[in-house]
Design a protein around this motif. Sequence first.
Motif, PDB file in Angstrom:
ATOM      1  N   SER A  78     -11.859 -23.366  -7.436  1.00 28.32           N
ATOM      2  CA  SER A  78     -11.808 -22.103  -8.169  1.00 28.32           C
ATOM      3  C   SER A  78     -12.288 -22.203  -9.610  1.00 28.32           C
ATOM      4  O   SER A  78     -12.168 -21.246 -10.368  1.00 28.32           O
ATOM      5  CB  SER A  78     -10.403 -21.499  -8.094  1.00 28.32           C
ATOM      6  N   PHE A 136      -9.468 -21.121  -0.992  1.00 30.48           N
ATOM      7  CA  PHE A 136     -10.426 -21.628  -1.967  1.00 30.48           C
ATOM      8  C   PHE A 136     -11.657 -22.143  -1.245  1.00 30.48           C
ATOM      9  O   PHE A 136     -11.548 -22.781  -0.198  1.00 30.48           O
ATOM     10  CB  PHE A 136      -9.792 -22.761  -2.779  1.00 30.48           C
ATOM     11  N   ARG A 190      -3.499 -15.482  -3.912  1.00 31.69           N
ATOM     12  CA  ARG A 190      -4.481 -15.675  -2.830  1.00 31.69           C
ATOM     13  C   ARG A 190      -4.104 -14.949  -1.549  1.00 31.69           C
ATOM     14  O   ARG A 190      -4.778 -15.104  -0.540  1.00 31.69           O
ATOM     15  CB  ARG A 190      -4.669 -17.178  -2.508  1.00 31.69           C
ATOM     16  N   ASN A 215     -16.004 -23.057  -7.778  1.00 27.27           N
ATOM     17  CA  ASN A 215     -16.048 -22.006  -6.763  1.00 27.27           C
ATOM     18  C   ASN A 215     -17.509 -21.703  -6.415  1.00 27.27           C
ATOM     19  O   ASN A 215     -18.423 -22.260  -7.043  1.00 27.27           O
ATOM     20  CB  ASN A 215     -15.277 -20.767  -7.232  1.00 27.27           C
TER      21      ASN A 215
END
Lengths: 194, 611
Positions: free
Chosen positions: A68, B351, B260, A88
């Motif tokens: 990320s 992710f 998330r 990311n």
Amino acid sequence: MKKDIVIAGVGGQGNLFASNVLSQFAINKGFEVLGTETIGAAQRGGSVVSHIRISDMPVFSPLIPRGSADVLIGMEGLELLRNMGMLNEGGYYILNLYFVPTVYSNLGIDSYPSKDEIISAAKRTGRNGYEIEATHKAAELGSTQMTNVVLLGALAKLDGFFEFESMRDLVKLLSPQKFQEKNMLGFENGYKLI
Amino acid sequence: MEKKYIMGNAAIARGAAESGVKVAAGYPGTPATEILEGFVEYPGIHAEWSCNEKVALEVALGASLDNVRAIAVMKHNGTNVSTDILMHLNYTGVAGGLVLISADDPGGLSSQNEEDSRILVHTYANLPVLDPCSAAEAKAMVKEAFELSEQTQMCFVIRPVMRVCHSRSLIEFEDYDPARFTGGKWRDDRERYIMSAVEVRELGGIKRPQARHRWLNNKYSELMALGEDSPFNSIEEGEGDIGLVGCGIGYTYIKEAATRFSKRYPILKLGTLPIPEKKALAFMKDKKEIIVFEEIEPVVENLLKQLCQENGLSVKIHGRSGFYPSDGELTVRMVLEAIKKANRELKVDDFNSTEVDIEVPVRTRTQCIGCAHRALLYNIKRVARAKKGIVFGDIGCHDAGSFKPMELQSTIYCMGSSIPMATGAFFAGESKPVFSMVGDSTLFHLGINGLINAAYQKSNQVVILGDNSTTAMTGFQPHAGSGVNLYDEIVPKVDLDKLGEAIGVRVYRIDPYDLKTTYETLKKAAEEEGVTLVIASKPCFLMASRQEVELFKPLEVKVDEEKCNGCMICINDFGCPALVYEKHQKKVHIDSLSCVKCGLCAEICKRGAIG
């Protein structure tokens, strides 16, 4: 708006100073900032990684989750590769073309990848990247210690978020007095390297 | 209110200063070191690097009993060292507010183990613990802890983990009032402060240890009640019958993971030990499953299981005991995986991580380029190899001599263990000669006891003292042999030669940069009977360079490629990171960007290829 930044290098490269400049810059712009670093064994040739989290929303964990990060600054080749998984899909990296062998690679137990192997392995992840010779530029300007400010200059050129003028002012403000001029020069040269 | 972007450790120090702490004592250790250093800027506080953590806690306790606020600061291994006094002050209680900071290092990023100090201070010593989730909370906890410590007469422990200590964030600064630092005032309280097996008349003649144990046990319900109203414990409502419990930093990973997925799980945030039982029961009563996220042992998980058993709740409780990894630092990924495991239907915006497809070699630490320890280790290795000796190692920068390429020390345990372990091996009848290596800060910490014992027992060993005049490993903290204190004031300095003489060992002194004399001295010492202390003194190179002190005349060296035959002696036996082996040419070259021109490799090369 969020910007998660990872700076990866080896001990003694001035990772923490770079992290401080970026954090202070974002604080001055009114963002939430949370950072952390692995230090301790850093002065003895180990890996040093700083995480800087900038956001207009509350940030909880000081560690950026793998996958990320928006920006990865690799102050050393191998340390860039070790942290490529942090980025990311839309993230980009800046690779300093400087390579510090490991104890194991010197002994022939591990094989330290060549410069071309490092560049192509990073590219194969599909992330955008830029390669610059920050340490060589710093050495040319008088000291490899300026690697960090050269990289910050490059970042200011690449990323509209980091404004040249105010970043340069911060580099000056946060440097010890006797390094202020040199560090600003390094920063300006980094800006021109891209 | 002023806000500053500071390290978690500085926030902890600030919290103590705002609380009016008068005495702060500690021993350096990652991740806690910067806390004590943070007190230097506050006039009115006495801060000190004590010789070890037991001494530090005793200094802090003495101040507390003199009715001022005091704090002791250490890392988890250090808290182990302080256990003896800890197991007494828990019975006696305190007078002025006493706070112990015991910083943990989950993942063992800079430690010899990844132990959870909550077990020692809470499960074992029965002391209350506050476990912060952030630097701001750590600061608030310090302030609260001083108040509660005086209210309950108990020492309060704060257990920040590495990610709290080393986080950097904006911290609010409240008033700091130096006028609070009034002097101490001793008031005898022999019923408490004399911890001896004497009969207590008022309690039917039971011994005082039992009486004080009873007092400590009775404190538990008082602490639990405090926990119910504590600002550090709270419930966040959510949907469904799975509840998440976040202890300390574990809470932040839950919040991060929650970004998330769209489902909102109920969360119990816990920051105190003992846990607030009523609050925990209220949270668990309508749940089927609970997942506890904590660093690093299942402490709260087990307490919740016990609570459910006592209250007839059949909720399933998962956590560190095997539902997710029982070792290593928590990560957001770990938390996400655990939640997915409990709820397989949960849609997670995972992710998207792409790792490189080639192997990335590990980077182990070693001595810095230019470090005198490398020169010393090189010579110990030569002598130990020639004499077929065994080298017992200790904690410090020199411990990296036990890794590749040198692989010199055969053991690395805890502070001061090298000399006694060598003594033990000698008396076991080991036929090979034994060597022990210890640093200066470690010698004053606990090493000195082992040295006295080695002499007293008439053991036979060479003790090598790597004296760099500082605690280098943690970032140059002065010690009793430095000649300066935390404030850089000139203070008495232990005379190592006289110390050795007083203990009754043979003393040799060497300059580790003088390779030839060092080798000859070590060789001679290895051939003599009894205990020989070889003091190898040279300041830490990194510290000296920062102070702009020159330790050697710079010598520009390069490798003569004609002469270098790739024998690898400089790499295998010396291993300076500025020496790079080129596998294709089978030659060594010197990385001019990192070389500091100490010139030692030129002496080491047997073929005269470096110069």
